[in-house]
Design a protein around this motif. Structure first.
Motif, mmCIF file in Angstrom:
data_model
loop_
_atom_site.group_PDB
_atom_site.id
_atom_site.type_symbol
_atom_site.label_atom_id
_atom_site.label_comp_id
_atom_site.label_asym_id
_atom_site.label_seq_id
_atom_site.Cartn_x
_atom_site.Cartn_y
_atom_site.Cartn_z
ATOM 1 N N THR A 201 0.816 -1.211 0.000
ATOM 2 C CA THR A 201 0.000 0.000 0.000
ATOM 3 C C THR A 201 0.853 1.266 0.000
ATOM 4 O O THR A 201 0.356 2.343 0.274
ATOM 5 N N ASP A 202 2.123 1.174 -0.282
ATOM 6 C CA ASP A 202 3.120 2.248 -0.218
ATOM 7 C C ASP A 202 3.541 2.528 1.217
ATOM 8 O O ASP A 202 4.712 2.666 1.493
ATOM 9 N N ASP A 203 2.592 2.628 2.135
ATOM 10 C CA ASP A 203 2.917 2.870 3.539
ATOM 11 C C ASP A 203 3.384 1.589 4.226
ATOM 12 O O ASP A 203 4.277 1.614 5.066
ATOM 13 N N ASP A 204 2.748 0.491 3.892
ATOM 14 C CA ASP A 204 3.013 -0.769 4.566
ATOM 15 C C ASP A 204 2.437 -1.904 3.734
ATOM 16 O O ASP A 204 1.751 -1.678 2.736
ATOM 17 N N TYR A 205 2.656 -3.116 4.184
ATOM 18 C CA TYR A 205 2.066 -4.272 3.522
ATOM 19 C C TYR A 205 0.708 -4.568 4.131
ATOM 20 O O TYR A 205 0.425 -4.218 5.275
ATOM 21 N N LEU A 206 -0.110 -5.229 3.353
ATOM 22 C CA LEU A 206 -1.453 -5.604 3.751
ATOM 23 C C LEU A 206 -1.699 -7.014 3.246
ATOM 24 O O LEU A 206 -1.368 -7.328 2.100
ATOM 25 N N LEU A 207 -2.281 -7.849 4.085
ATOM 26 C CA LEU A 207 -2.594 -9.212 3.697
ATOM 27 C C LEU A 207 -4.099 -9.303 3.487
ATOM 28 O O LEU A 207 -4.868 -9.080 4.423
ATOM 29 N N ALA A 208 -4.504 -9.582 2.251
ATOM 30 C CA ALA A 208 -5.920 -9.751 1.934
ATOM 31 C C ALA A 208 -6.244 -11.242 1.980
ATOM 32 O O ALA A 208 -5.564 -12.044 1.332
ATOM 33 N N VAL B 250 -10.073 -9.310 5.866
ATOM 34 C CA VAL B 250 -10.690 -10.598 5.570
ATOM 35 C C VAL B 250 -11.994 -10.369 4.821
ATOM 36 O O VAL B 250 -12.840 -9.571 5.250
ATOM 37 N N ASP B 251 -12.156 -11.060 3.710
ATOM 38 C CA ASP B 251 -13.389 -11.006 2.932
ATOM 39 C C ASP B 251 -14.548 -11.499 3.803
ATOM 40 O O ASP B 251 -14.423 -12.509 4.510
ATOM 41 N N ASP B 252 -15.663 -10.811 3.750
ATOM 42 C CA ASP B 252 -16.823 -11.162 4.578
ATOM 43 C C ASP B 252 -17.323 -12.579 4.349
ATOM 44 O O ASP B 252 -17.866 -13.202 5.261
ATOM 45 N N MET C 188 -8.308 -14.110 13.662
ATOM 46 C CA MET C 188 -8.430 -12.926 12.811
ATOM 47 C C MET C 188 -9.045 -11.754 13.570
ATOM 48 O O MET C 188 -9.428 -10.758 12.956
ATOM 49 N N LYS C 189 -9.096 -11.819 14.872
ATOM 50 C CA LYS C 189 -9.775 -10.826 15.706
ATOM 51 C C LYS C 189 -9.404 -9.387 15.362
ATOM 52 O O LYS C 189 -10.269 -8.525 15.308
ATOM 53 N N GLY C 190 -8.159 -9.091 15.124
ATOM 54 C CA GLY C 190 -7.740 -7.720 14.847
ATOM 55 C C GLY C 190 -7.852 -7.306 13.379
ATOM 56 O O GLY C 190 -7.562 -6.172 13.038
ATOM 57 N N ALA C 191 -8.296 -8.214 12.538
ATOM 58 C CA ALA C 191 -8.380 -7.919 11.105
ATOM 59 C C ALA C 191 -9.603 -7.076 10.783
ATOM 60 O O ALA C 191 -10.596 -7.083 11.503
ATOM 61 N N ARG C 192 -9.483 -6.336 9.688
ATOM 62 C CA ARG C 192 -10.631 -5.557 9.199
ATOM 63 C C ARG C 192 -11.514 -6.455 8.362
ATOM 64 O O ARG C 192 -11.053 -7.370 7.722
#
Length: 146
Positions: free
Chosen positions: A51-58, A110-112, A142-146
């Motif tokens: 994401t330029d700022d950091d990595y993101l795991l989808a 995390v995908d819904d 995954m508690k802290g995941a969006r």
């Protein structure tokens, strides 16, 4: 069967209840679902994004694709898929393409539809092993995941 050491440590420290499922080596998450007789929507694949700022795991079902343009509205800019070298450096105890969705300290979304599954499977860090756990166990991890 093998499990990546960092993932093993993370699951042990979280006191996660899971089992390992061995399958024939595969090259894609859809092949893995077929080879292990797991419904594609229950096999969660993890895709590393920059994401330029950091990595993101989808994290999404194996039969879905990351829609980078859709993530733009949530993230404020369009992420890019991480390179193989970036994946290797962050997941140095995993095979490329067999990235687990937890245990590496990367912000996760995390995908819904994963949340609707009774059981969840995901890569254990190689192309021949899956971690299997209940929905409740996966949700707890995954508690802290969006």
């Amino acid at each position: 069967m093998s499990i990546a050491p960092k993932l093993q440590q993370y699951l042990d420290e979280a006191h996660a209840d899971y089992d390992l499922v061995e399958h024939q080596p595969t090259k894609s998450s859809l092949e893995t679902a077929k080879a292990s007789s797991v419904p594609a929507e229950q096999l969660a694949k993890a895709v590393l994004l920059d994401t330029d700022d950091d990595y993101l795991l989808a994290v999404l079902p194996s039969d879905r694709r990351v829609e980078l343009s859709e993530l733009r509205s949530e993230l404020g800019r369009k992420p890019r898929l991480a390179s193989e070298d970036e994946i290797k450096s962050l997941f140095n105890d995993c095979d490329v393409g067999a990235v687990p969705p937890a245990g590496y300290g990367i912000t996760t979304i995390v995908d819904d539809t994963i949340e609707q599954q009774s059981d969840v499977y995901f890569e254990a860090g190689d192309h021949a092993s899956l971690v299997h756990m209940s929905h409740d166990q996966f949700s707890r991890l995954m508690k802290g995941a969006r």
